[in-house]
Design a protein around this motif. Structure first.
Motif, mmCIF file in Angstrom:
data_model
loop_
_atom_site.group_PDB
_atom_site.id
_atom_site.type_symbol
_atom_site.label_atom_id
_atom_site.label_comp_id
_atom_site.label_asym_id
_atom_site.label_seq_id
_atom_site.Cartn_x
_atom_site.Cartn_y
_atom_site.Cartn_z
ATOM 1 N N LEU A 45 -3.325 -5.903 3.265
ATOM 2 C CA LEU A 45 -3.681 -4.983 2.192
ATOM 3 C C LEU A 45 -5.066 -5.822 2.026
ATOM 4 O O LEU A 45 -6.123 -5.217 1.248
ATOM 5 N N GLY A 56 -2.045 1.397 -4.469
ATOM 6 C CA GLY A 56 -1.281 0.306 -3.772
ATOM 7 C C GLY A 56 -1.593 -0.367 -4.615
ATOM 8 O O GLY A 56 -1.501 0.045 -6.456
ATOM 9 N N TRP A 110 -7.210 4.491 -1.738
ATOM 10 C CA TRP A 110 -5.866 4.380 -1.559
ATOM 11 C C TRP A 110 -5.558 4.005 -2.659
ATOM 12 O O TRP A 110 -6.046 3.270 -3.835
ATOM 13 N N LEU A 155 0.830 -0.918 0.064
ATOM 14 C CA LEU A 155 0.301 -0.130 -0.157
ATOM 15 C C LEU A 155 0.923 1.400 0.258
ATOM 16 O O LEU A 155 2.079 1.717 0.626
#
Length: 324
Positions: free
Chosen positions: A303, A256, A254, A124
């Motif tokens: 994650l 990642g 987010w 991430l």
């Protein structure tokens, strides 16, 4: 709020290749033994793209091979995700993933991959702030004023997003739902053109990290921050939570890295270590923060749990809004 079922575009209507792929198997002992390709699901200039390029530069000295960023935009990020899902599982083709292509797009239409089974989570970059930003000519200077204006001018407000199935679309739909007003979605092929449309006055509203430099330059007006805390770069801008909004929204945005399912565990571990070591560099930390991220090193297992939770929450929100 009146909504309609959304389609991800004609490009996804064609038959998909099977997810099983020839050549998936063990990785090379000297991984990586050639350049690593990071596939970005959005256009150049989008936050996803900027994060990928920041991390590509940081990973080079740790991996000993160039990390090449390739943009494959379209269908809310699903085109790029499907490309990586079908790639050889040896760690040399990775997806710079975001909420859009793994937690939202699969709920809207068949995308040719399973977000929880077609990928191996790697690392991430961090949680992403976003700004609720409006055109400077819109006669509002606070979020309550925006809501009041939208209620008074029923159906007049429109909002830009970097495409159908983007987290910007979901956030604006959630804001309209909580605020009790109607808004028209205007999708664009990326965050940069979406922001340009709001600056020009073609659209009124954008909820996206890409608004940040335009707010700093005075081209857009920020009304609120999407995030658990205020954004250090905009300390005077209140969070949605300070207005009693956004408490039940799905997990924040987010960015990642994920690999094709079946990528060998030692390769995943090597990538995760290099990625998290890069996040600890002061220059990388500062660069990601300028992009609106709160860097957060995670293990692949952590994650994976976040991805599963956000996928479920996004699906529930989309169904409630009758978007899916």
């Amino acid at each position: 709020m009146t909504t309609r079922r959304l389609l991800l575009g004609a490009g996804l209507a064609a038959p998909f290749l099977p997810l099983a792929r020839a050549g998936a198997g063990t990785g090379p002992a000297g991984f990586p033994d050639r350049p690593v390709r990071t596939i970005v699901p959005f256009t150049p200039g989008a936050t996803n793209d900027n994060v990928a390029r920041t991390m590509a530069r940081a990973l080079l000295p740790r991996l000993g091979q160039p990390v090449v960023v390739e943009n494959k935009p379209g269908a809310g990020g699903a085109i790029a995700a499907r490309f990586v899902a079908e790639a050889r599982a040896d760690g040399h083709v990775l997806l710079n993933a975001s909420a859009a292509n793994l937690t939202i797009a699969p709920h809207l239409a068949p995308v040719g991959y399973d977000p929880l089974r077609s990928f191996a989570p790697v690392a991430l970059a961090g949680e992403a702030f976003a700004l609720v930003a409006v055109n400077n000519d819109l006669p509002v200077r606070s979020l309550p004023e925006l809501i009041a204006w939208a209620r008074q001018h029923r159906g007049a407000l429109n909002y830009a997003s970097p495409g159908i199935g983007s987290i910007a679309q979901l956030r604006a739909a959630l804001l309209a739902d909580e605020g009790g007003f109607e808004a028209v979605h205007v999708p664009f092929p990326g965050s940069a053109p979406a922001a340009t449309s709001v600056i020009a006055g073609d659209c009124h509203l954008l909820i996206d990290p890409v608004a940040a430099p335009h707010v700093e330059a005075g081209r857009l007006r920020a009304l609120a921050v999407v995030g658990a805390t205020r954004w250090d770069a905009f300390p005077e801008v209140p969070t949605l939570g300070e207005f009693g909004l956004g408490q039940e929204w799905p997990g924040s945005g987010w960015f990642g890295l994920v690999a094709p399912a079946g990528t060998p565990a030692p390769v995943i571990a090597r990538l995760n270590q290099a990625y998290n070591e890069s996040l600890a560099e002061p220059e990388v930390d500062a660069a990601l923060k300028r992009l609106g991220l709160r860097p957060e090193p995670l293990s692949p297992e952590q994650l994976a749990r976040r991805l599963a939770a956000d996928h479920a929450a996004a699906g529930e929100a989309l169904r409630r809004l009758r978007i899916a």
